[in-house]
Design a protein around this motif. Structure first.
Motif, mmCIF file in Angstrom:
data_model
loop_
_atom_site.group_PDB
_atom_site.id
_atom_site.type_symbol
_atom_site.label_atom_id
_atom_site.label_comp_id
_atom_site.label_asym_id
_atom_site.label_seq_id
_atom_site.Cartn_x
_atom_site.Cartn_y
_atom_site.Cartn_z
ATOM 1 N N ALA A 233 0.818 -1.216 0.000
ATOM 2 C CA ALA A 233 0.000 0.000 0.000
ATOM 3 C C ALA A 233 0.850 1.263 0.000
ATOM 4 O O ALA A 233 0.308 2.369 0.027
ATOM 5 N N MET B 7 0.256 4.591 -2.290
ATOM 6 C CA MET B 7 -0.545 5.738 -1.879
ATOM 7 C C MET B 7 0.285 6.680 -1.009
ATOM 8 O O MET B 7 0.212 7.905 -1.148
ATOM 9 N N LEU C 59 -7.638 8.353 -5.928
ATOM 10 C CA LEU C 59 -8.590 7.280 -6.239
ATOM 11 C C LEU C 59 -8.109 6.446 -7.428
ATOM 12 O O LEU C 59 -8.286 5.221 -7.456
ATOM 13 N N PHE D 242 -5.529 4.070 -6.112
ATOM 14 C CA PHE D 242 -6.192 2.998 -5.372
ATOM 15 C C PHE D 242 -6.703 1.919 -6.335
ATOM 16 O O PHE D 242 -6.494 0.717 -6.113
ATOM 17 N N MET E 128 -5.394 -2.075 -6.601
ATOM 18 C CA MET E 128 -6.335 -3.151 -6.319
ATOM 19 C C MET E 128 -6.598 -4.025 -7.549
ATOM 20 O O MET E 128 -6.761 -5.234 -7.432
ATOM 21 N N PRO F 85 -6.424 -3.213 0.703
ATOM 22 C CA PRO F 85 -7.449 -2.201 0.402
ATOM 23 C C PRO F 85 -7.816 -1.345 1.602
ATOM 24 O O PRO F 85 -8.065 -0.144 1.460
ATOM 25 N N MET G 141 -4.900 1.150 2.156
ATOM 26 C CA MET G 141 -4.854 2.176 1.113
ATOM 27 C C MET G 141 -5.969 3.203 1.289
ATOM 28 O O MET G 141 -5.770 4.409 1.097
ATOM 29 N N ALA G 142 -7.168 2.733 1.654
ATOM 30 C CA ALA G 142 -8.260 3.674 1.920
ATOM 31 C C ALA G 142 -7.929 4.565 3.109
ATOM 32 O O ALA G 142 -8.212 5.768 3.103
ATOM 33 N N GLU H 47 -4.927 5.499 4.051
ATOM 34 C CA GLU H 47 -3.937 6.479 3.626
ATOM 35 C C GLU H 47 -4.572 7.574 2.771
ATOM 36 O O GLU H 47 -4.148 8.732 2.816
ATOM 37 N N LEU H 48 -5.574 7.226 1.991
ATOM 38 C CA LEU H 48 -6.292 8.247 1.224
ATOM 39 C C LEU H 48 -6.964 9.235 2.169
ATOM 40 O O LEU H 48 -6.919 10.448 1.951
ATOM 41 N N TYR I 187 -14.323 -0.315 -8.271
ATOM 42 C CA TYR I 187 -13.560 -1.274 -7.458
ATOM 43 C C TYR I 187 -14.341 -2.577 -7.307
ATOM 44 O O TYR I 187 -13.786 -3.670 -7.489
#
Length: 493
Positions: free
Chosen positions: A276, A279, A321, A324, A328, A350, A353-354, A356-357, A448
């Motif tokens: 990840a 990101m 995005l 991401f 994925m 996942p 990564m979300a 970190e977003l 996704y």
């Protein structure tokens, strides 16, 4: 719009060092996971988690403080701000290393390195050097010299990687075929210690290369300025500590909460967390360009300044995005960066990564309290996130293992992001186009699900199908933002 284009250009250049550099470091993960068992890589993960915290403490918000006071109306000489910051960081870094040497034994035991004190003092010296070096790097950003910044960062990373390969692959081979060539310095039993030694040498060489940017500025120490900088930066220190603990505390707490085989689980979690890192690389590159950008924009007047902030947030979310979705969609390829023994932890990717977003959005939102000198709010947000991190790790890790760490990070950054937005809307309204941002998030979520839960039977067909979905995402963005391919190609003057 011109300001955003400049931000994008600087982000791209800084991204050469951040993204390419971190990618090269990322490529070391398969080497580590193939040479060392999970529990030994767990020790590496644990040590670097503590190192990340120590680096934040030793820089104590002085980078942001430097940008603030170098653009401050009361101080017309940026070189004085720079030299004062250098003197402060030099003293604290030296004191830190001296204290580590004095208490090496207890610190080694506390870091799961009992009997390997050399691991600890090497990393302590590397951290002290990196903390001091952060100010010359900040000065390069202030002077808008991203090419030199990127070159030095890449030299640091390239040397670190080369030394890792030399110590972990070349030296063992030479010990077998020509032991006399390396036997005088190479110790096969030193193991993961060579990871730390490579880091130390790379940091020292980078500092030597930064010396021209240190000595060419006349030393002008201003005690009053330092006090004001510390007062401004102290909340950022607490913010930084809480922020880095939100990133690393799960790895520090995991051995205490997970019970038996904790280091093996930590090694699996740490290795998959690295997937990840894409990101994180993007956020880091954006951050290098964003802080100088927002403080320079603060001098502007009128709606154009606010529009620049809104555009920066919008395009950050769009690109984040996209990253991401790419990771994925092609996780089936990326998983080969770690040994199959570590694949059990792919399910964290996942979620992390979300998370970190969310952190990247939170960083964008942080401009309101930095520009208004109300950095204490950043402290409150980070402490709020830290409380979520601690509570959820304690509740979830004993039951769900490292997945509990991942979900704790997701909730932590989500709470921080929402809290910063709500308070910022009242204290310093920017007028972000939230419905548009949510629209892009919804599009990414649907794509996704379509890409990861719908299969055409053959993996090569799935890859083509997912590439088409990425094309759909790009088409939606370009249509919504009224972009054309020709606008993305720089025109020759």
């Amino acid at each position: 719009m011109a300001g955003v284009k400049s931000l994008a250009k600087d982000t791209a250049i800084y991204g050469v060092s951040s993204i390419v550099g971190r990618f090269l470091n990322w490529c070391l993960v398969p080497l580590y996971t193939r040479l060392f068992p999970e529990e030994m890589y767990g020790v590496v993960t644990y040590v670097y988690s503590i190192v990340a915290l120590a680096l934040i403490v030793l820089t104590y918000g002085m980078e942001t403080g430097f940008f603030r006071f170098a653009n401050h109306e009361r101080y017309s000489n940026p070189d004085e701000v720079y030299s004062t910051s250098l003197a402060s960081l030099g003293c604290t870094s030296t004191l830190f290393f001296a204290l580590v040497l004095m208490f090496l034994g207890p610190i080694s035991r506390g870091m799961e390195c009992e009997g390997h004190g050399s691991y600890v003092w090497m990393m302590a010296l590397a951290v002290a050097i990196d903390a001091y070096s952060c100010m010359p790097f900040a000065y390069l950003r202030y002077k808008k010299r991203p090419m030199r910044f990127a070159m030095l960062k890449l030299v640091n990373i390239g040397l670190n990687i080369a030394l890792n390969i030399f110590f972990l692959l070349v030296c063992p081979w030479l010990m077998r075929v020509a032991p006399q060539s390396v036997g005088w310095f190479y110790m096969p039993g030193f193991g993961i210690g060579y990871i730390f030694l490579s880091n130390l040498i790379a940091s020292a060489v980078t500092l030597v290369m930064l010396l021209p940017d240190v000595v060419h500025v006349p030393m002008r120490f201003n005690g009053r300025l330092l006090r004001e900088m510390l007062a401004y930066s102290f909340p950022l220190l607490v913010l930084g500590i809480a922020g880095i603990m939100n990133q690393t505390l799960d790895k520090i707490l995991y051995p205490l909460l997970a019970g038996s085989d904790a280091m093996a689980g930590l090694g699996i979690y740490g290795a998959n967390y690295k997937i990840a890192i894409v990101m994180v690389m993007f956020i880091q590159a954006f951050r290098f360009a964003y802080e100088p950008f927002i403080f320079s924009q603060s001098r502007e007047r009128g709606e154009s300044k606010m529009q620049a902030y809104r555009d920066a947030m919008k395009y950050f979310v769009i690109f984040a995005l996209f990253i991401f979705l790419v990771v994925m969609y092609y996780l089936d390829i990326l998983r080969y960066f770690v040994r199959p023994d570590y694949w059990a932890g792919l399910k964290v990717v996942p979620v992390v990564m979300a998370a970190e977003l969310f952190f990247g959005v939170f960083f964008n939102l942080s401009l309101w309290y930095k520009l208004t000198d109300r950095t204490i709010w950043g402290t409150w947000f980070s402490l709020l996130g830290l409380s979520v991190t601690v509570a959820l790790n304690v509740l979830l890790v004993p039951r769900f293992g490292y997945m509990g760490c991942a979900w704790a990070a997701f909730c932590c950054y989500g709470v921080m992001m929402v809290a910063s937005y709500l308070v910022g809307r009242a204290k310093y309204p920017i007028g972000y186009d939230v419905p548009r941002l949510l629209f892009y998030a919804a599009v990414a979520a649907i794509l996704y699900a379509l890409g990861c839960y719908v299969s055409l039977g053959a993996q090569w067909l799935d890859f083509i199908y997912r590439a088409m979905l990425l094309g759909i995402y790009c088409a939606i963005v370009m249509c919504r933002e009224h972009l054309s391919p020709s606008m993305l190609i720089p025109r020759k003057k």
